[in-house]
Design an enzyme around this catalytic site. Structure first.
Site, PDB file in Angstrom:
ATOM      1  N   LYS A  74       0.847  -1.193   0.000  1.00  0.00           N
ATOM      2  CA  LYS A  74       0.000   0.000   0.000  1.00  0.00           C
ATOM      3  C   LYS A  74       0.884   1.244   0.000  1.00  0.00           C
ATOM      4  O   LYS A  74       1.931   1.265   0.652  1.00  0.00           O
ATOM      5  CB  LYS A  74      -0.919  -0.020   1.236  1.00  0.00           C
ATOM      6  CG  LYS A  74      -1.957   1.106   1.254  1.00  0.00           C
ATOM      7  CD  LYS A  74      -2.907   0.963   2.443  1.00  0.00           C
ATOM      8  CE  LYS A  74      -3.897   2.107   2.500  1.00  0.00           C
ATOM      9  NZ  LYS A  74      -4.839   1.971   3.625  1.00  0.00           N
ATOM     10  N   SER A 101      -9.660   2.336   2.766  1.00  0.00           N
ATOM     11  CA  SER A 101      -8.758   3.032   1.876  1.00  0.00           C
ATOM     12  C   SER A 101      -7.788   2.123   1.124  1.00  0.00           C
ATOM     13  O   SER A 101      -7.248   2.519   0.097  1.00  0.00           O
ATOM     14  CB  SER A 101      -7.960   4.078   2.664  1.00  0.00           C
ATOM     15  OG  SER A 101      -7.097   3.450   3.591  1.00  0.00           O
ATOM     16  N   SER A 144      -9.946   0.312   7.026  1.00  0.00           N
ATOM     17  CA  SER A 144      -9.386   0.378   5.675  1.00  0.00           C
ATOM     18  C   SER A 144      -8.893  -0.945   5.125  1.00  0.00           C
ATOM     19  O   SER A 144      -8.462  -1.019   3.977  1.00  0.00           O
ATOM     20  CB  SER A 144      -8.237   1.393   5.623  1.00  0.00           C
ATOM     21  OG  SER A 144      -8.753   2.700   5.634  1.00  0.00           O
TER      22      SER A 144
END
Lengths: 469, 473, 96
Positions: free
Chosen positions: A68, A143, A168
């Protein structure tokens, strides 16, 4: 239609250990496939063209791993999905990344995310929005949307490093039919994780199956002298908790997580799962988590208070977005920050700055920290009698982008209602797929006590064998 | 109109590494930004880790200032934007400082200490093309960024600038005695002063370095505020900057008010629990403090309270120097007298502290010994001490060096004076004692005012009784 | 002084100034409205009795974590990521 595929990781690692393997050719192939994924779904912010396999003989040797984009990778651009960090190449690896590289994991790219993690749909990313492989008009969740997208769509063995502050990992895992493991706060070092809300941020995993998540957690977890909040509890091999029997396992089912606002089709799937788990030896019981209704407010107040201080450092001086220096520092900082931050980041900075102002600080920020204490106590109380808590992962199925656009900020925040409490309490969660509903994935969230990831792996591994009507 | 002054003293703690990372705090001979890392530059993803020594030192300071030590404490973020702050927030302490509610006695006044807390030092700014108010841009050296500071905050208990100076001197001496502070480091003690005149707003004068400058800044500020009052102009609450060159204070910016700092707990740094054991360890490692040392000087060396106080409270190194001299030379009363009345005056005149000066125990003792042996007069010694402080040369060498420039050994001088003043010599021989003074004066002139009159008298008598007396030369 | 009890343009200007953001008129108006809506919902916290409840800075109990005072040089190029430097210094905007 896109289906739910099982993991390729275990076989891949096995093959690598037992045969001679053309690593370079394999990486070439994976990168080519990643580029195709990018064309179809835009899950990446950057693909690592110079990906290579270090750590020969290591536990993950030869395994493609995506990271990420808020987790620092040495020599590879890291932006946290924000324009304000455009072009920033970290001079160091996050501890979690270093551990993965050490045992042979191959960093293939950086995955798209909401700017600094500020979102539930991965739609606030400054570098393109990942599309749901089940329906490209729908969100992957956020996210960690890019991480989930690659995990769901890749036809090569792969595990994603993701991160959660308030949900997330669970949200995108549920929206893409993947497994999302959010470890206990402090279980995995945050060193090198770009701060959103330091007292809640956790690096975790999104993967095809529970085994892969357990494997990655085993690699990443452990005390890190560089992160004062990382736990001194020794790391362990979490894959050993994979099982097919749940005899003696007690599951709590909190009423507040099955309210009217949750899509009935999703909660029914969870009830279906519980019935099947009972057949495997588990028992379940309804409980009440009365503080649930306060979680979103408390979570957002803590999150934006911390975030608005974390984002102060971005001002065009030392890294990231720069502009030509003119005017005084006040004018220069304001100029760069206004250019570099997206709408949601600005909103959270404003909200956070407000919540910290003397005069409001007690009513908002401090109050929220006290409510957090009550939420933690309530979880602790439940875990005195139960091994895990089972809830739906998300209250809705993956929404269309057009629907998200019409939502007001507070409506978006409300979607986090099932994930904020465990996240702010720092307890570990595991989101497992519960099949598809009308062609769209849904998920169940398992919650355990602090540092009881073993219980999550145990129950989660059994969930993978469940059948959906 | 009553003046009220409160101080915030920022003391750089003399640790080896920074407060939250392992970069060195010793930047001697290093280029700008050499002692930096991603942590003290606030790079994304980096995290602070606190240096235990800094906490130990702050506890020590708190104990020495008679404070309560916090049982539990934590760090906070004070958020404001400034180019010298790498994260645009400063990690400091807010709700619970490491120590609070103490005092320090200065002469007959008691100055209350509100709190002692730990925080990180910002970077050093170089204002290019002007001063802080007129520069075109700044250059930033983050070497200093992250150096541990103890901020010592007093109540507004000072009524005049003399007390301020005495307090600062005693405080600095105390910090040095504790071994937590290196006075030779430039800017290691920086002071913010709040000044208000009864009924007026509080003005903060920021970042003053050096005790003399504190006095100057405060005197200027008091005059300025009094002037405004007389002109019936309201004194506004503001932050001002002291310009050492012009000895004036300049308006800097309207200060962020406290409510805008938006303090939150520093979530990257867990709580600190200072238990009894830890306190005991610190307490037992506490060295002798200035007040104890003064008492010992009175007891062991027989000094007056006043003398002992001057020596100890001025500067720890002065006290060390005094004890060193006593070890070599004995006679503490003489050492104290010459130290306080002549050496210290000379140093003060040069605005020099003994630690940074060329004065050494051995050479200073040599000077005292020269007085004892009659090599030099006391009066001359008082002159010599200035030269000595200037050059740091051995006093004997200084005397010798000047001798090369015309001064003659005593016997030669006497012979010369006698040859030139035969009449006076004859009168003396004839028993007219009153010419002795005249001759001694001539000899002194010849030797460059050096020499003990007693010794000169003896040398003249020797001359009279000697073989060459009376013989034409 | 700004009246913080009213979420209006003046408050938004103040917040933007503290946070170093330039907000357009449009942004200011819409953020103000959203802030109001959000805080309205967050009022739910008033229901919670938090008397004598300690705030949780961290979700788990961690204390007394520190490093010893050892100096170590860090090998890196601090100026590598900036566009603004001069003679090994970072270069920044003036103060006034």
């Amino acid at each position: 239609m896109f289906g739910l595929i099982k993991s390729l990781v275990k076989d891949h690692l096995y093959t690598l250990k037992s045969t001679k393997f053309d690593t370079e050719g394999f990486i070439e192939d994976v990168l080519a496939k990643s580029r195709r994924l990018q064309e179809q779904y835009s899950p990446f912010i950057a693909i690592n063209d110079s990906a290579n396999a270090e750590g020969a003989g290591g536990m993950l040797y030869g395994l493609p791993v995506s990271v990420k984009d808020n987790i620092c990778t040495r020599g590879l651009q890291t932006t946290a999905g924000s324009r304000i960090l455009e072009g920033y190449v970290p001079p160091f690896d996050a501890t979690a990344v270093a551990k993965v590289r050490q045992v042979g994991g191959i960093v293939i790219g950086k995955t798209a995310m909401d700017e600094f993690g500020f979102g539930t749909f991965a739609t606030t990313c400054a570098y393109g929005v990942p599309k749901n492989p089940f329906d490209k008009d729908r969100s992957c969740g956020g996210s960690s949307g890019g991480a989930a997208c690659v995990t769901a769509a890749a036809d090569f063995p792969h595990i994603a490093l993701a991160q959660s502050t308030g949900g997330s990992i669970t949200a995108p895992a549920a929206f893409t039919g993947t497994v999302g493991l959010t470890p206990t706060y402090g279980r995995v070092s945050r060193y090198g994780l770009i701060d959103f809300s330091n007292s809640m941020d956790k690096i975790g995993v999104i993967s095809r199956c529970v085994y892969d998540s357990a494997l990655m957690l085993s690699v990443m977890s452990g005390y890190d002298p560089l992160d004062s909040t990382s736990s001194a509890m020794p790391s362990q091999d979490y894959t050993k908790y994979m099982t097919d029997s749940l005899v003696g396992v007690r599951i709590a089912v909190p009423r507040e997580y099955f309210s009217d606002v949750v899509d009935r089709r999703i909660s029914e799937r969870v009830m279906d799962a519980l019935a099947q788990l009972e057949d495997c030896g588990a028992t379940y019981e309804s409980v009440s988590l009365a503080t649930t209704k306060y979680a979103i407010a408390a979570y957002y107040l803590i999150a934006v208070s911390e975030a608005s201080t974390n984002l102060a450092k971005y001002c065009g001086l030392r890294y990231g977005l720069h502009d030509s220096i003119d005017g005084n520092f006040d004018a220069y900082f304001s100029k760069v920050r206004s250019e570099g931050f997206g709408e949601e980041a600005k909103r959270r900075i404003i909200l956070g700055t407000f919540a910290r102002l003397a005069g409001f600080r007690d009513a908002y920020y401090l109050k929220a920290l006290k409510v957090r204490t009550k939420i933690i106590e309530e979880f602790k109380e439940v875990f005195r009698k139960f091994d895990v808590i089972a809830t739906p992962s998300m209250p809705i199925l993956p929404p269309r982008f057009s629907e998200i656009e019409r939502m007001a900020p507070i409506e978006k925040y409300n979607v986090d209602l099932l994930t904020t409490a465990p996240n702010m309490a720092g307890v570990p969660t595991l989101s497992v797929p519960t099949g598809t509903v009308g062609g769209l994935p849904s998920g169940m969230q398992l919650i355990a006590d602090h540092f009881r990831e073993d219980a999550l792996v145990k129950v989660g591994s059994v969930c993978e064998g469940l059948k959906w009507k | 109109m009553e003046v009220m002054i409160g101080l915030e003293v920022h003391c750089q703690l003399d640790t080896k590494s920074k407060l939250f990372c392992s970069d060195s705090t010793d930047h001697h001979g290093k280029p700008p930004n050499a002692d930096t890392c991603p942590i003290c530059l606030g790079f994304p993803g980096s995290k602070p880790k606190v240096n235990k020594k800094a906490i130990d030192y702050a506890i020590m300071i708190g104990m020495a200032l008679n404070c309560k030590i916090a049982e539990r404490m934590w760090f906070s973020r004070k958020t404001y934007f400034y180019p010298d702050l790498p994260k645009n927030f400063q990690i400091t302490q807010y709700e619970v400082p490491v120590a609070s509610d103490g005092y320090l006695n200065v002469g007959s006044s008691r100055i209350r200490i509100r709190r002692v807390h730990i925080e990180e030092d910002p970077a050093r700014l170089v204002h290019m093309g002007g001063d802080i108010t007129s520069a075109e841009y700044v250059l930033i050296d983050y070497n200093r960024s992250g150096t541990p500071l103890a901020e010592i905050v007093t109540e507004p208990d000072f009524k005049n600038t003399k007390d301020v100076r005495a307090f600062l001197q005693k405080l600095a001496s105390m910090l040095e005695h504790l071994g937590v502070y290196d006075s030779s480091e430039e800017g290691s003690l920086r002071i913010d002063a709040n000044v208000s005149i009864e009924g007026g707003e509080r003005v903060e004068v920021k970042n003053i370095s050096g005790f003399e400058n504190v006095e100057k800044a405060l005197n200027y500020e008091i005059v300025r505020q009094n002037g405004m009052r007389r002109m019936e102009v309201e004194v506004e609450r503001e932050t001002r900057h002291f310009d050492a060159e012009s000895r004036t204070t300049k308006s800097l910016r309207k200060k962020e008010t406290e409510d805008e700092y938006g303090y939150i707990f520093e979530p990257d740094l867990p709580e600190i629990h200072i238990n009894g054991n830890w306190m005991e360890n610190v307490r037992s490692a506490m060295p002798e403090l200035p007040d104890q040392r003064v008492a010992r000087f009175v007891r062991e060396y027989g000094l007056t309270d006043y003398s002992a106080g001057v020596i100890v409270y001025t500067d720890k190194r002065l006290a060390d120097f005094f004890e060193g001299c006593c070890r070599i030379y004995g006679r503490p009363a003489e050492v104290a007298n010459w130290t306080i009345n002549y050496l210290l005056k000379s140093l003060n005149w040069r605005s020099e502290r003994i630690g940074a000066s060329k004065v050494r125990e051995e050479t200073f003792v040599e000077l005292l010994q020269m007085i004892d042996s009659g090599e030099i007069t006391e009066r001359y010694a008082k002159e010599l001490i200035k030269e000595y402080v200037d050059s740091g040369e051995s006093p004997r060498k200084i005397v010798g060096m000047e001798g090369d420039g015309g001064a003659a050994p005593l016997e030669e001088a006497v012979a010369k004076v006698a040859a030139e003043n035969r009449a006076a010599v004859e009168e003396l021989r004839a028993g007219k004692g009153e010419v002795m003074g005249f001759l001694i004066g001539r000899v002194l002139a010849e030797t460059g005012k050096r020499g003990d009159p007693k010794a000169i008298r003896e040398a003249i008598m020797n001359y009279l009784n000697g073989p060459e007396a009376g013989m034409p030369r | 002084m700004v009246d913080y009890t009213r979420i209006d343009g003046a408050l938004m200007d103040r917040l933007a100034k503290i946070a170093k953001l330039n907000l357009t008129e449009e942004e200011s108006v819409s953020y103000a409205q959203q802030l109001k809506d959000i805080l309205e919902v967050f009022k739910v916290l008033d229901e919670v009795d938090t008397k004598d409840v300690r705030p949780s800075f961290q979700p788990t109990k961690i204390e007394n974590i520190w490093r010893e005072d050892l100096a170590e040089a860090h090998e890196w190029s601090p100026l590598e990521s900036t566009r603004h430097s001069e003679n090994l210094y970072f270069k920044g905007p003036k103060i006034v």
